[in-house]
Design an enzyme around this catalytic site. Sequence first.
Site, PDB file in Angstrom:
ATOM      1  N   TYR A   1       0.812  -1.219   0.000  1.00  0.00           N
ATOM      2  CA  TYR A   1       0.000   0.000   0.000  1.00  0.00           C
ATOM      3  C   TYR A   1       0.849   1.275   0.000  1.00  0.00           C
ATOM      4  O   TYR A   1       1.865   1.368   0.691  1.00  0.00           O
ATOM      5  CB  TYR A   1      -0.827   0.050   1.283  1.00  0.00           C
ATOM      6  N   GLU A   2       0.364   2.274  -0.723  1.00  0.00           N
ATOM      7  CA  GLU A   2       0.904   3.643  -0.672  1.00  0.00           C
ATOM      8  C   GLU A   2       2.415   3.712  -0.878  1.00  0.00           C
ATOM      9  O   GLU A   2       3.121   4.478  -0.238  1.00  0.00           O
ATOM     10  CB  GLU A   2       0.545   4.305   0.668  1.00  0.00           C
ATOM     11  N   GLY A   3       2.896   2.922  -1.806  1.00  0.00           N
ATOM     12  CA  GLY A   3       4.332   2.879  -2.083  1.00  0.00           C
ATOM     13  C   GLY A   3       4.960   1.702  -1.375  1.00  0.00           C
ATOM     14  O   GLY A   3       4.939   1.599  -0.155  1.00  0.00           O
TER      15      GLY A   3
END
Length: 581
Positions: free
Chosen positions: A436-438
Amino acid sequence: MTQYRAPVRDMLFTLRAVGGLDEVAALPGNEEVSDDLIEAIFEEAAKFAGDVLAPLNQPGDKAGCVVKDGVVTTPDGVKSAFAAFCDNGWHAMPASAAWGGQGLPQLVNTPVIEMWTASNLAFSLCQMLTVGAISAIEHHGSATQKAIYLPKMTSGEWTGTMNLTEPQAGSDLAAVRTKAVPEGDHYRITGTKIFITWGEHDVAGNIIHLVLARLPDAPAGVKGISLFVVPKFLVNLDGSLGDRNDLVCASLEHKLGIHASPTAVMSFGEKGGAIGYLIGEANRGLEYMFTMMNHARFNVGLEGVAIAERAMQQAHRYALDRVQGRPIGCEAGKPIAYHPDVKRMLLDMKARVEGLRATAYFTAGRMDVAAKSPDPAIAKKAQALVDLLVPVVKGFSTESSVLIASTGVQVHGGMGFVEETGAAQHYRDARITPIYEGTTGIQANDFVGRKIARDGGAAAKTLIADFRAEVGDHAGLAAALNTFETVVGWIADAHAAHPERTAASAVAALTLAGIVVGACLLEKQARAAKARLDGGDSAVLTGKIAASAYYLAHVLPQVEGLAVAITQGHEAINAFDPGAI
């Protein structure tokens, strides 16, 4: 075995011992933040998390979400739980008072968000994305956009998403192809986005999508991306809902975990173009979206803390209930928790969870100081530490959560590998968090490239100096801080000339930083616990001392090996040709 009880006393201790609660409470605007208020909030949040959200976790995982003709139905109980969540003010809690939130410090919000996430990760993701969307609109939207969207998003009447990823783009946002064509006071959006968390659902009246797209004359790459607000239902000037916008959930992803969180493939503009409104200036969309992403990265790190706590609680209860064999040195009938290796696993889980929590709460406290300190120098220093530590919170906490949840399965033995106990769900759910998110690699490259090399390691050296002043003559920590400083210097020196070396070593460097920061904060907690041992609450205090002792003896020694891997091991990685296998 799906029970969850928020560790309120542990949370309160950590806020005070390492989070900097006294300093945060003294900041302008925080005059009403008192021990009584915080304890009351935590106790009520713990009840809602344990009694309402946790019982939905395993059934929601089994049932999953269903999509039919673009309409998504969440599992039984989720819609009513979300309504109660909003009615009780929990959804609004993290937001600014200007839009109907409570305006509480990040340090106070953080343990409550941990409770929602630990009790029901899939459920908590809806609020997390909405709060991030609120932040992006609040910082970069027009006055009209704020007035139209933020009050109802804050209350939970409407929810929010961020739409970045596309099938051909993945994490490479330079490859985004979604189009935005100007048309009067709005734009027509066409394109497909994937992996959109809570992109379509039945728990709220409207969904406010934040969408990255390109204008016809936009420059190539990330410099040509703009940000648009694209509501599911168009909104009239009086705030009432208008026509359905031209967007639809084409399908839901079939995932390893978080089945009760609808992860949508969103199609925009199948009938001529979805109506969207530009946020801020054209071609600055990625910059604006990072407001939301940085918020999300910290909270995904907190997801790692939370799911690790949940897995630890379940393993601990199981180990105290399960009787098998006779532990060495114990009478017959003792549970497996007293076998030396099971004891080791339980203590390893506890120590790692507490190190992760301490790091997250410490960072949250620095966020508050950066935002509100009247002293510019103090605020600047705090922000530098936040920038340095957010990728550590995100990357190290989430990777650790997978390890801790896996250990939880191991404690259960064969029963951990079957679904009835719920231990497998925590492992499956945890696995998304390092992505998630990078991904962890993205966080690590940000850590070494932007957060260390860019300023010559100044922020990292400040953090090291602060910890040195606190740990005194503790030999193990002093040596680890010296090693950390050596690694920071190596990164600062090597990055410009040999970025392939620091890139190959980046995850190891992030891991080393996470271990050292956690060790210093746990040792600080242990000192605070020893000073209070005669004041009651001995279970929490002795637990803090035991966790620190284990961490310093079993986890901290990994630092020396990581340092060798960082400064020398890059050669083995960069010499490898994947195509030769």
